[in-house]
Design a protein around this motif. Structure first.
Motif, PDB file in Angstrom:
ATOM      1  N   GLU A   1       0.828  -1.203   0.000  1.00 61.72           N
ATOM      2  CA  GLU A   1       0.000   0.000   0.000  1.00 61.72           C
ATOM      3  C   GLU A   1       0.862   1.252   0.000  1.00 61.72           C
ATOM      4  O   GLU A   1       2.057   1.203   0.295  1.00 61.72           O
ATOM      5  CB  GLU A   1      -0.856   0.034   1.273  1.00 61.72           C
ATOM      6  CG  GLU A   1      -2.087  -0.819   1.219  1.00 61.72           C
ATOM      7  CD  GLU A   1      -2.714  -0.950   2.599  1.00 61.72           C
ATOM      8  OE1 GLU A   1      -3.653  -0.195   2.899  1.00 61.72           O
ATOM      9  OE2 GLU A   1      -2.252  -1.802   3.372  1.00 61.72           O
ATOM     10  N   THR A   2       0.219   2.388  -0.222  1.00 59.80           N
ATOM     11  CA  THR A   2       0.941   3.649  -0.200  1.00 59.80           C
ATOM     12  C   THR A   2       1.620   3.850   1.162  1.00 59.80           C
ATOM     13  O   THR A   2       1.058   3.511   2.193  1.00 59.80           O
ATOM     14  CB  THR A   2      -0.010   4.823  -0.540  1.00 59.80           C
ATOM     15  OG1 THR A   2       0.743   6.017  -0.521  1.00 59.80           O
ATOM     16  CG2 THR A   2      -1.160   4.943   0.438  1.00 59.80           C
ATOM     17  N   GLY A   3       2.854   4.319   1.118  1.00 64.70           N
ATOM     18  CA  GLY A   3       3.592   4.569   2.358  1.00 64.70           C
ATOM     19  C   GLY A   3       4.288   3.364   2.951  1.00 64.70           C
ATOM     20  O   GLY A   3       4.848   3.437   4.038  1.00 64.70           O
TER      21      GLY A   3
ATOM     22  N   LYS B   1       8.226   1.272  -0.472  1.00 62.01           N
ATOM     23  CA  LYS B   1       8.707   0.726  -1.742  1.00 62.01           C
ATOM     24  C   LYS B   1       9.676   1.692  -2.432  1.00 62.01           C
ATOM     25  O   LYS B   1      10.780   1.306  -2.832  1.00 62.01           O
ATOM     26  CB  LYS B   1       7.515   0.431  -2.677  1.00 62.01           C
ATOM     27  CG  LYS B   1       6.426  -0.417  -2.050  1.00 62.01           C
ATOM     28  CD  LYS B   1       5.263  -0.667  -2.999  1.00 62.01           C
ATOM     29  CE  LYS B   1       4.498   0.564  -3.433  1.00 62.01           C
ATOM     30  NZ  LYS B   1       3.731   1.241  -2.359  1.00 62.01           N
ATOM     31  N   THR B   2       9.227   2.941  -2.586  1.00 59.04           N
ATOM     32  CA  THR B   2      10.069   3.923  -3.278  1.00 59.04           C
ATOM     33  C   THR B   2      11.356   4.178  -2.509  1.00 59.04           C
ATOM     34  O   THR B   2      12.445   4.238  -3.105  1.00 59.04           O
ATOM     35  CB  THR B   2       9.286   5.239  -3.486  1.00 59.04           C
ATOM     36  OG1 THR B   2       8.163   4.964  -4.329  1.00 59.04           O
ATOM     37  CG2 THR B   2      10.148   6.311  -4.125  1.00 59.04           C
ATOM     38  N   VAL B   3      11.246   4.301  -1.191  1.00 52.07           N
ATOM     39  CA  VAL B   3      12.449   4.547  -0.383  1.00 52.07           C
ATOM     40  C   VAL B   3      13.445   3.400  -0.565  1.00 52.07           C
ATOM     41  O   VAL B   3      14.656   3.621  -0.682  1.00 52.07           O
ATOM     42  CB  VAL B   3      12.070   4.767   1.102  1.00 52.07           C
ATOM     43  CG1 VAL B   3      13.310   4.785   1.981  1.00 52.07           C
ATOM     44  CG2 VAL B   3      11.285   6.062   1.268  1.00 52.07           C
TER      45      VAL B   3
ATOM     46  N   LEU C   1      18.672   9.032  -1.871  1.00 51.97           N
ATOM     47  CA  LEU C   1      17.797   9.442  -0.764  1.00 51.97           C
ATOM     48  C   LEU C   1      17.932  10.929  -0.455  1.00 51.97           C
ATOM     49  O   LEU C   1      18.982  11.531  -0.677  1.00 51.97           O
ATOM     50  CB  LEU C   1      18.146   8.648   0.495  1.00 51.97           C
ATOM     51  CG  LEU C   1      17.695   7.190   0.513  1.00 51.97           C
ATOM     52  CD1 LEU C   1      18.287   6.482   1.721  1.00 51.97           C
ATOM     53  CD2 LEU C   1      16.172   7.099   0.529  1.00 51.97           C
ATOM     54  N   ASP C   2      16.866  11.495   0.087  1.00 49.89           N
ATOM     55  CA  ASP C   2      16.869  12.905   0.496  1.00 49.89           C
ATOM     56  C   ASP C   2      17.891  13.138   1.612  1.00 49.89           C
ATOM     57  O   ASP C   2      18.308  12.210   2.299  1.00 49.89           O
ATOM     58  CB  ASP C   2      15.476  13.308   1.022  1.00 49.89           C
ATOM     59  CG  ASP C   2      14.441  13.283  -0.080  1.00 49.89           C
ATOM     60  OD1 ASP C   2      14.812  13.545  -1.240  1.00 49.89           O
ATOM     61  OD2 ASP C   2      13.268  12.993   0.220  1.00 49.89           O
ATOM     62  N   GLU C   3      18.222  14.420   1.797  1.00 48.60           N
ATOM     63  CA  GLU C   3      19.197  14.841   2.810  1.00 48.60           C
ATOM     64  C   GLU C   3      18.842  14.385   4.229  1.00 48.60           C
ATOM     65  O   GLU C   3      19.725  14.089   5.029  1.00 48.60           O
ATOM     66  CB  GLU C   3      19.277  16.380   2.822  1.00 48.60           C
ATOM     67  CG  GLU C   3      20.045  16.967   1.652  1.00 48.60           C
ATOM     68  CD  GLU C   3      21.538  16.771   1.818  1.00 48.60           C
ATOM     69  OE1 GLU C   3      22.030  17.039   2.925  1.00 48.60           O
ATOM     70  OE2 GLU C   3      22.187  16.349   0.854  1.00 48.60           O
TER      71      GLU C   3
END
Ligand SMILES: Nc1ncnc2c1ncn2[C@@H]1O[C@H](COP(=O)(O)OP(=O)(O)OP(=O)(O)O)[C@@H](O)[C@H]1O
Ligand code: NI
Length: 319
Positions: free
Chosen positions: A40-42, A45-47, A56-58
């Motif tokens: 599900e969303t969150g 998966k993307t991370v 990855l973000d800062e």
């Protein structure tokens, strides 16, 4: 084995606290294999995909684990090495193709850049290779498309461009993050078919990320089901559909219209994904689980192989 992700943990530091986005994820991808990563969303998966690419973000912290790609831990390599691997050995495509393209450069030159960045060849050779790729991904009139700017293309055409760019250097691994979910349904099916043909022809291994279990089944050899930053079940696609073990997977399968295990009514699972800022103890699915037992809110079940290369993390099947 091409890729082996072991006990990966990724956290985000935010004003509201620490978000445990990926919490002990392990899976592997074999040569030539398509692994569906579903949830599900969150669910992280993307991370997970961005961590493999070191994008990855800062505010992200890799709190543990290893990402072994052809024997090397990508989490330990210097950025100079990662930049060589990106695009050449591992590429990633996203939901919004136009976001991946530079709006002010002709798309042909953008794909040519992918060749020129990693292989020594003349501009003219690069141009020929791009036109070949455009033909392969079924773009009509490649010469004209070459000179187009992203805003002149439909979403489906832009995604074909992005796929041609991602496959240009014949990467060993491609991470495809919901590559068709921004497209119309008919275009979606075309892109799925194209994608399937190309990865077979190029023998590329794929991590196919989607929230749609039925879509994942169309393309994946194996499927890993994620829930709230953890993997709850992994099995070959047919095995997962015929013999789902985790109550979450069972629920997901019931929510596919027309599937074997769906009843006459469309099933939708009660409850929501737990907060990753303040996750409950034990199995993260226990608040929603119809088969909850006493132990489930106390201990975290291990991801165990119950035979037939079927892995599940649930106390119904062992600890
Ligand atoms: N930069 C960030 N800062 C804080 N939290 C983040 C950041 N990026 C992602 N997260 C959080 O990490 C968790 C996992 O997000 P992720 O995008 O991996 O989910 P997903 O499974 O890909 O979902 P979707 O299907 O919606 O794409 C979410 O709770 C998300 O809010
Ligand atoms: Ni995502």
């Amino acid at each position: 084995m091409l890729l082996d992700v072991r006990d990966l943990k990724v956290r985000f530091h935010t004003l509201r606290g620490i978000v445990r986005a990926v919490d002990g994820v392990s899976f592997s991808v074999n040569y030539g294999e398509v692994l569906g990563l579903v949830g599900e969303t969150g669910s992280g998966k993307t991370v997970t995909g961005l961590t493999i690419m070191r994008l990855l973000d800062e505010n992200a912290e890799i709190a543990g684990g290893e990402v072994i790609f052809e024997g090397k831990d990508l989490l330990k390599l210097p950025m100079s090495e990662i930049l060589k691997i990106r695009g050449r050995d591992i590429s990633m495509i996203f939901q919004e193709p136009k976001a991946a393209l530079n709006p002010v450069i002709q798309v042909g030159d953008q794909v040519a850049e992918a060749f020129l960045a990693h292989e020594s060849m003349s501009k003219e050779e690069a141009r020929e290779r791009v036109l070949d790729m455009f033909r392969k991904v079924g773009l009509p009139d490649p010469e004209r498309i070459y000179r187009s700017y992203p805003h002149e293309l439909s979403g489906g055409m832009a995604q074909r461009i992005v796929i041609s760019m991602a496959l240009a250097l014949r990467p060993k691994l491609m991470i495809a993050d919901e590559p068709t979910s921004a497209l119309d349904v008919t275009i979606q099916a075309q892109i799925m078919n194209l994608f399937r043909e190309l990865i077979r022809e190029f023998n590329t291994s794929v991590i196919y990320i989607t929230h749609d279990l039925a879509l994942a089944a169309e393309i994946s050899d194996r499927i890993a089901v994620m829930y709230a930053g953890r993997i709850v079940e992994v099995a070959r696609t047919e095995e997962l559909f015929e013999n789902p073990l985790h109550p979450y997977t069972v629920g997901l399968l019931r929510s596919i219209p027309g599937s074997k295990s769906s009843g006459s009514r469309l099933f939708s699972m009660e409850g929501e994904i737990p907060s990753l800022l303040n996750p409950p103890p034990g199995c993260l699915f226990h608040p929603r689980c119809p088969k909850r037992m006493d132990i489930c809110d106390k201990e975290v079940p291990n991801l165990l192989n119950v035979g037939n290369d079927h892995l599940v993390s649930c106390f119904l099947y062992g600890r």
